[in-house]
Design a protein around this motif. Structure first.
Motif, PDB file in Angstrom:
ATOM      1  N   HIS A 190       0.868  -1.173   0.000  1.00 47.38           N
ATOM      2  CA  HIS A 190       0.000   0.000   0.000  1.00 47.38           C
ATOM      3  C   HIS A 190       0.910   1.229   0.000  1.00 47.38           C
ATOM      4  O   HIS A 190       2.146   1.088   0.062  1.00 47.38           O
ATOM      5  CB  HIS A 190      -0.941  -0.016   1.214  1.00 47.38           C
ATOM      6  CG  HIS A 190      -0.274  -0.384   2.507  1.00 47.38           C
ATOM      7  ND1 HIS A 190       0.558   0.485   3.181  1.00 47.38           N
ATOM      8  CD2 HIS A 190      -0.290  -1.539   3.219  1.00 47.38           C
ATOM      9  CE1 HIS A 190       1.003  -0.104   4.274  1.00 47.38           C
ATOM     10  NE2 HIS A 190       0.515  -1.339   4.318  1.00 47.38           N
ATOM     11  N   PRO A 191       0.379   2.444  -0.075  1.00 53.64           N
ATOM     12  CA  PRO A 191       1.257   3.619  -0.146  1.00 53.64           C
ATOM     13  C   PRO A 191       2.227   3.776   1.018  1.00 53.64           C
ATOM     14  O   PRO A 191       3.281   4.403   0.851  1.00 53.64           O
ATOM     15  CB  PRO A 191       0.268   4.789  -0.220  1.00 53.64           C
ATOM     16  CG  PRO A 191      -0.895   4.214  -0.966  1.00 53.64           C
ATOM     17  CD  PRO A 191      -1.015   2.807  -0.413  1.00 53.64           C
ATOM     18  N   TYR A 192       1.916   3.228   2.189  1.00 56.91           N
ATOM     19  CA  TYR A 192       2.844   3.287   3.312  1.00 56.91           C
ATOM     20  C   TYR A 192       3.880   2.155   3.293  1.00 56.91           C
ATOM     21  O   TYR A 192       4.827   2.174   4.079  1.00 56.91           O
ATOM     22  CB  TYR A 192       2.080   3.219   4.635  1.00 56.91           C
ATOM     23  CG  TYR A 192       1.306   4.475   4.991  1.00 56.91           C
ATOM     24  CD1 TYR A 192       1.426   5.652   4.248  1.00 56.91           C
ATOM     25  CD2 TYR A 192       0.438   4.490   6.084  1.00 56.91           C
ATOM     26  CE1 TYR A 192       0.712   6.790   4.582  1.00 56.91           C
ATOM     27  CE2 TYR A 192      -0.270   5.632   6.433  1.00 56.91           C
ATOM     28  CZ  TYR A 192      -0.142   6.781   5.671  1.00 56.91           C
ATOM     29  OH  TYR A 192      -0.859   7.909   6.010  1.00 56.91           O
TER      30      TYR A 192
ATOM     31  N   LEU B 114      -5.318  -1.019   1.224  1.00 57.37           N
ATOM     32  CA  LEU B 114      -5.681   0.243   1.873  1.00 57.37           C
ATOM     33  C   LEU B 114      -4.995   0.386   3.228  1.00 57.37           C
ATOM     34  O   LEU B 114      -5.336   1.269   4.020  1.00 57.37           O
ATOM     35  CB  LEU B 114      -7.200   0.341   2.039  1.00 57.37           C
ATOM     36  CG  LEU B 114      -8.016   0.135   0.756  1.00 57.37           C
ATOM     37  CD1 LEU B 114      -9.517   0.212   1.059  1.00 57.37           C
ATOM     38  CD2 LEU B 114      -7.631   1.158  -0.306  1.00 57.37           C
ATOM     39  N   GLY B 115      -4.021  -0.490   3.499  1.00 58.60           N
ATOM     40  CA  GLY B 115      -3.306  -0.421   4.774  1.00 58.60           C
ATOM     41  C   GLY B 115      -4.216  -0.643   5.960  1.00 58.60           C
ATOM     42  O   GLY B 115      -4.050  -0.017   7.007  1.00 58.60           O
ATOM     43  N   ARG B 116      -5.181  -1.571   5.776  1.00 57.84           N
ATOM     44  CA  ARG B 116      -6.203  -1.836   6.798  1.00 57.84           C
ATOM     45  C   ARG B 116      -6.902  -0.553   7.219  1.00 57.84           C
ATOM     46  O   ARG B 116      -7.247  -0.354   8.379  1.00 57.84           O
ATOM     47  CB  ARG B 116      -5.596  -2.577   7.991  1.00 57.84           C
ATOM     48  CG  ARG B 116      -5.119  -3.973   7.614  1.00 57.84           C
ATOM     49  CD  ARG B 116      -4.640  -4.802   8.772  1.00 57.84           C
ATOM     50  NE  ARG B 116      -4.289  -6.147   8.324  1.00 57.84           N
ATOM     51  CZ  ARG B 116      -3.655  -7.049   9.055  1.00 57.84           C
ATOM     52  NH1 ARG B 116      -3.293  -6.756  10.291  1.00 57.84           N
ATOM     53  NH2 ARG B 116      -3.376  -8.231   8.573  1.00 57.84           N
ATOM     54  N   GLY B 117      -7.083   0.320   6.251  1.00 60.58           N
ATOM     55  CA  GLY B 117      -7.843   1.547   6.475  1.00 60.58           C
ATOM     56  C   GLY B 117      -7.007   2.743   6.871  1.00 60.58           C
ATOM     57  O   GLY B 117      -7.459   3.886   6.755  1.00 60.58           O
ATOM     58  N   ALA B 118      -5.775   2.520   7.320  1.00 59.69           N
ATOM     59  CA  ALA B 118      -4.956   3.627   7.824  1.00 59.69           C
ATOM     60  C   ALA B 118      -4.637   4.646   6.738  1.00 59.69           C
ATOM     61  O   ALA B 118      -4.618   5.858   6.989  1.00 59.69           O
ATOM     62  CB  ALA B 118      -3.666   3.089   8.431  1.00 59.69           C
ATOM     63  N   VAL B 119      -4.384   4.172   5.520  1.00 56.96           N
ATOM     64  CA  VAL B 119      -3.973   5.076   4.448  1.00 56.96           C
ATOM     65  C   VAL B 119      -5.136   5.935   3.964  1.00 56.96           C
ATOM     66  O   VAL B 119      -4.934   7.006   3.384  1.00 56.96           O
ATOM     67  CB  VAL B 119      -3.359   4.277   3.276  1.00 56.96           C
ATOM     68  CG1 VAL B 119      -2.717   5.205   2.263  1.00 56.96           C
ATOM     69  CG2 VAL B 119      -2.318   3.295   3.790  1.00 56.96           C
ATOM     70  N   LEU B 120      -6.360   5.488   4.214  1.00 52.15           N
ATOM     71  CA  LEU B 120      -7.534   6.253   3.774  1.00 52.15           C
ATOM     72  C   LEU B 120      -7.580   7.638   4.408  1.00 52.15           C
ATOM     73  O   LEU B 120      -8.126   8.572   3.821  1.00 52.15           O
ATOM     74  CB  LEU B 120      -8.825   5.495   4.113  1.00 52.15           C
ATOM     75  CG  LEU B 120      -9.052   4.180   3.367  1.00 52.15           C
ATOM     76  CD1 LEU B 120     -10.263   3.458   3.945  1.00 52.15           C
ATOM     77  CD2 LEU B 120      -9.239   4.431   1.878  1.00 52.15           C
TER      78      LEU B 120
ATOM     79  N   PRO C 279     -10.888   8.441  -1.254  1.00 57.79           N
ATOM     80  CA  PRO C 279      -9.504   8.018  -1.031  1.00 57.79           C
ATOM     81  C   PRO C 279      -9.245   6.580  -1.485  1.00 57.79           C
ATOM     82  O   PRO C 279      -8.173   6.272  -2.003  1.00 57.79           O
ATOM     83  CB  PRO C 279      -9.323   8.177   0.476  1.00 57.79           C
ATOM     84  CG  PRO C 279     -10.252   9.299   0.836  1.00 57.79           C
ATOM     85  CD  PRO C 279     -11.456   9.076  -0.033  1.00 57.79           C
ATOM     86  N   ALA C 280     -10.230   5.701  -1.296  1.00 61.48           N
ATOM     87  CA  ALA C 280     -10.063   4.312  -1.738  1.00 61.48           C
ATOM     88  C   ALA C 280      -9.838   4.236  -3.236  1.00 61.48           C
ATOM     89  O   ALA C 280      -8.997   3.452  -3.718  1.00 61.48           O
ATOM     90  CB  ALA C 280     -11.277   3.478  -1.337  1.00 61.48           C
ATOM     91  N   HIS C 281     -10.561   5.045  -3.996  1.00 63.49           N
ATOM     92  CA  HIS C 281     -10.370   5.040  -5.448  1.00 63.49           C
ATOM     93  C   HIS C 281      -8.944   5.446  -5.822  1.00 63.49           C
ATOM     94  O   HIS C 281      -8.331   4.855  -6.717  1.00 63.49           O
ATOM     95  CB  HIS C 281     -11.366   5.999  -6.112  1.00 63.49           C
ATOM     96  CG  HIS C 281     -12.761   5.484  -6.137  1.00 63.49           C
ATOM     97  ND1 HIS C 281     -13.845   6.267  -5.811  1.00 63.49           N
ATOM     98  CD2 HIS C 281     -13.270   4.270  -6.440  1.00 63.49           C
ATOM     99  CE1 HIS C 281     -14.952   5.560  -5.920  1.00 63.49           C
ATOM    100  NE2 HIS C 281     -14.623   4.328  -6.296  1.00 63.49           N
TER     101      HIS C 281
ATOM    102  N   VAL D  66      -4.872  -6.270  -7.295  1.00 63.43           N
ATOM    103  CA  VAL D  66      -5.315  -5.779  -5.991  1.00 63.43           C
ATOM    104  C   VAL D  66      -6.623  -6.461  -5.596  1.00 63.43           C
ATOM    105  O   VAL D  66      -7.497  -6.700  -6.436  1.00 63.43           O
ATOM    106  CB  VAL D  66      -5.447  -4.225  -6.027  1.00 63.43           C
ATOM    107  CG1 VAL D  66      -6.494  -3.792  -7.004  1.00 63.43           C
ATOM    108  CG2 VAL D  66      -5.674  -3.650  -4.658  1.00 63.43           C
ATOM    109  N   ILE D  67      -6.742  -6.796  -4.297  1.00 63.87           N
ATOM    110  CA  ILE D  67      -7.918  -7.537  -3.811  1.00 63.87           C
ATOM    111  C   ILE D  67      -8.477  -6.872  -2.552  1.00 63.87           C
ATOM    112  O   ILE D  67      -8.379  -7.411  -1.448  1.00 63.87           O
ATOM    113  CB  ILE D  67      -7.578  -9.010  -3.536  1.00 63.87           C
ATOM    114  CG1 ILE D  67      -6.228  -9.147  -2.793  1.00 63.87           C
ATOM    115  CG2 ILE D  67      -7.534  -9.810  -4.833  1.00 63.87           C
ATOM    116  CD1 ILE D  67      -5.945 -10.547  -2.284  1.00 63.87           C
ATOM    117  N   PRO D  68      -9.082  -5.681  -2.680  1.00 60.84           N
ATOM    118  CA  PRO D  68      -9.650  -5.032  -1.497  1.00 60.84           C
ATOM    119  C   PRO D  68     -10.770  -5.870  -0.890  1.00 60.84           C
ATOM    120  O   PRO D  68     -11.552  -6.500  -1.600  1.00 60.84           O
ATOM    121  CB  PRO D  68     -10.182  -3.711  -2.049  1.00 60.84           C
ATOM    122  CG  PRO D  68     -10.455  -3.992  -3.501  1.00 60.84           C
ATOM    123  CD  PRO D  68      -9.363  -4.941  -3.916  1.00 60.84           C
ATOM    124  N   LYS D  69     -10.809  -5.869   0.439  1.00 63.37           N
ATOM    125  CA  LYS D  69     -11.849  -6.595   1.157  1.00 63.37           C
ATOM    126  C   LYS D  69     -13.023  -5.662   1.454  1.00 63.37           C
ATOM    127  O   LYS D  69     -12.827  -4.507   1.839  1.00 63.37           O
ATOM    128  CB  LYS D  69     -11.296  -7.149   2.466  1.00 63.37           C
ATOM    129  CG  LYS D  69     -12.369  -7.683   3.407  1.00 63.37           C
ATOM    130  CD  LYS D  69     -11.998  -7.441   4.848  1.00 63.37           C
ATOM    131  CE  LYS D  69     -13.198  -7.667   5.751  1.00 63.37           C
ATOM    132  NZ  LYS D  69     -12.870  -7.465   7.170  1.00 63.37           N
TER     133      LYS D  69
END
Length: 273
Positions: free
Chosen positions: A165-167, A190-196, A212-214, A227-230
């Motif tokens: 993810h970006p981080y 998505l870094g388990r939501g942190a990057v959002l 942000p997800a997009h 990529v496989i977002p949950k």
């Protein structure tokens, strides 16, 4: 309906660039989530023995309004099934729960302290050569793990599924994949939501009028990363497909490149056994 692009695998097959992950989704919830995803246009579902939802995923696939071979299915061998006999048995058990074979079977973690991942890789190659599964790959393998199994077997995995993810941009490992012809697939994109919640991601999203997800999913796809977002929320499952209407600029990519912190949300592969 959105057409999801496919990425070529080194064995001559392809895999959809975007799919649905069902980590931490219970068996009963997985079934409607997968059904929603297929109805929305997803053609890749990613599960694992660990997730304990292979039966629910299998039920959704059997009830789907599209042929089974229209949906790409991945599952993974868990850490307690390393070694040839255990790996073959685990595969059979996954096939039974899913109601049929997956398209792609992965070693979930290398578990280096067990010292069996090379033998386990050879077991997956046997399953492929027997025609029991189309493609085989790995997950969470680092460079040394990849080098070990390739030297031992002479065979390169088609895909390595890693936290990305970006981080945690994994540039060095992605370069190894590129050299070897391995597709990089991101779990926890998505870094388990942190990057959002990152301000830079939020600013880019606002500039484009998207979420942000997009932005994050489009960033992965632009880099050639599967990529496989949950998600289990029908609205979010459908909304993630809107990523294909977004075009990020070079400046957007430069700003996201600057977010890399080497920060994992999950475990380091050398620590999992």
């Amino acid at each position: 309906m959105t057409t999801i692009p496919a990425l070529p695998l080194r064995d001559g097959t392809t895999i959809p660039a975007l799919g649905l992950g069902v980590y931490k989704v219970d068996d009963a919830t997985a079934e409607p989530a997968v059904a929603t995803a297929i109805d929305a246009g997803y053609r890749l579902i990613d599960t694992a023995t660990l997730y304990r939802n292979e039966r629910g995923v299998g039920r959704a696939l059997r009830a789907a309004p599209v042929p089974r071979d229209a949906v790409y299915l991945t599952t993974k061998l868990w850490n307690d099934a390393h070694g040839r006999p255990a790996a073959r048995r685990a595969f059979d058990e996954s096939v039974e729960r899913l109601g049929g074979p997956p398209d792609l079977y992965l070693i979930h973690w290398p578990c280096p302290a067990r010292g069996l991942y090379a033998e386990t890789w050879r077991a997956l190659l046997e399953l492929r050569d027997e025609g029991r599964v189309r493609s085989v790959g790995v997950s969470n393998f680092q460079r040394d793990h990849l080098e070990t199994i390739i030297a031992d077997s002479g065979e390169v995995p088609v895909l390595n599924q890693i936290e990305l993810h970006p981080y945690l941009q994994q540039r060095e490992l992605r370069a190894v994949h590129a050299d070897l012809g391995i597709v990089t697939q991101a779990w926890s994109p998505l870094g388990r939501g942190a990057v959002l919640a990152d301000p830079t991601i939020g600013q880019i999203a606002a500039e484009h009028g998207v979420t942000p997800a997009h932005v994050i999913l489009r960033w992965h796809l632009d880099l050639g990363i599967a990529v496989i977002p949950k998600s289990v929320t029908p609205e979010r499952i459908r909304a993630n497909l809107d990523v294909f209407a977004l075009t990020l600029t070079e400046r957007d990519h430069d700003r996201i490149a600057g977010l890399d912190r080497g920060a994992r949300s999950g475990s380091h592969p050398d620590e999992v056994n």
